[in-house]
Design an enzyme around this catalytic site. Structure first.
Site, PDB file in Angstrom:
ATOM      1  N   SER A   1       0.744   5.065  -6.356  1.00 58.05           N
ATOM      2  CA  SER A   1       2.030   4.796  -5.715  1.00 58.05           C
ATOM      3  C   SER A   1       3.037   5.859  -6.143  1.00 58.05           C
ATOM      4  O   SER A   1       2.762   6.677  -7.022  1.00 58.05           O
ATOM      5  CB  SER A   1       2.526   3.404  -6.119  1.00 58.05           C
ATOM      6  OG  SER A   1       2.794   3.369  -7.510  1.00 58.05           O
ATOM      7  N   TYR A   2       4.216   5.815  -5.542  1.00 59.48           N
ATOM      8  CA  TYR A   2       5.239   6.817  -5.837  1.00 59.48           C
ATOM      9  C   TYR A   2       5.530   6.842  -7.338  1.00 59.48           C
ATOM     10  O   TYR A   2       5.892   5.817  -7.922  1.00 59.48           O
ATOM     11  CB  TYR A   2       6.510   6.502  -5.041  1.00 59.48           C
ATOM     12  CG  TYR A   2       7.550   7.589  -5.133  1.00 59.48           C
ATOM     13  CD1 TYR A   2       7.344   8.822  -4.540  1.00 59.48           C
ATOM     14  CD2 TYR A   2       8.741   7.373  -5.830  1.00 59.48           C
ATOM     15  CE1 TYR A   2       8.289   9.819  -4.617  1.00 59.48           C
ATOM     16  CE2 TYR A   2       9.704   8.366  -5.904  1.00 59.48           C
ATOM     17  CZ  TYR A   2       9.468   9.589  -5.307  1.00 59.48           C
ATOM     18  OH  TYR A   2      10.406  10.580  -5.394  1.00 59.48           O
ATOM     19  N   PRO A   3       5.347   8.002  -8.005  1.00 58.74           N
ATOM     20  CA  PRO A   3       5.429   8.037  -9.468  1.00 58.74           C
ATOM     21  C   PRO A   3       6.828   8.206 -10.056  1.00 58.74           C
ATOM     22  O   PRO A   3       6.979   8.185 -11.270  1.00 58.74           O
ATOM     23  CB  PRO A   3       4.553   9.246  -9.817  1.00 58.74           C
ATOM     24  CG  PRO A   3       4.709  10.163  -8.654  1.00 58.74           C
ATOM     25  CD  PRO A   3       4.844   9.260  -7.452  1.00 58.74           C
TER      26      PRO A   3
END
Length: 135
Positions: A75-77
């Site tokens: 997922s978006y880090p």
């Protein structure tokens, strides 16, 4: 002695025990230690863990995380959120991992009743969920 941190002294005591082959335990002290479940992963914690456990710099960690994100694995880090919203489908994420040859067994244990909802960290940036695997 309560604790022994001096290596030569510890080796000497060990050798005495090995030579004599018989020892009597006179006292055992112990206490239960509880460990909190971790909170979901956010950017700063990812960088800390990567640095402390893997000796990877923060910049390199974010480069790797960004590539994993672009390839659809992560997922978006870049998020400060460390709690999952109610209704987030963690079961689907676990199901996705269950077939993996290395860690699939762990995912199957979670499916079989070992799962506990993660502890809330209290931060929600309202933009992205905590960092988690996608596939």
């Amino acid at each position: 002695r309560n604790r022994l941190f001096d290596r030569p002294a510890a080796v000497m005591l060990y050798e005495i025990c090995v030579e004599r082959r018989l020892a009597t335990v006179t006292k055992v002290d112990g206490h239960e230690k509880r460990k909190w479940r971790p909170t979901p992963l956010h950017t700063v914690e990812l960088q800390k863990l990567s640095s402390n456990l893997l000796r990877i710099s923060s910049d390199r960690t974010m480069d790797i995380a960004e590539k994993l994100y672009q390839q659809g694995f992560l997922s978006y880090p870049r998020t400060e959120t460390d709690k999952f919203k109610d209704g987030f489908d963690l079961a689907a994420l676990i199901n996705e991992q269950a077939g993996h040859p290395e860690w699939g067994g762990f995912a199957r244990e979670l499916q079989a009743g070992g799962f506990q909802w993660p502890r809330d960290g209290g931060h929600d940036d309202q933009a992205h969920p905590p960092i988690h695997p996608l596939k």
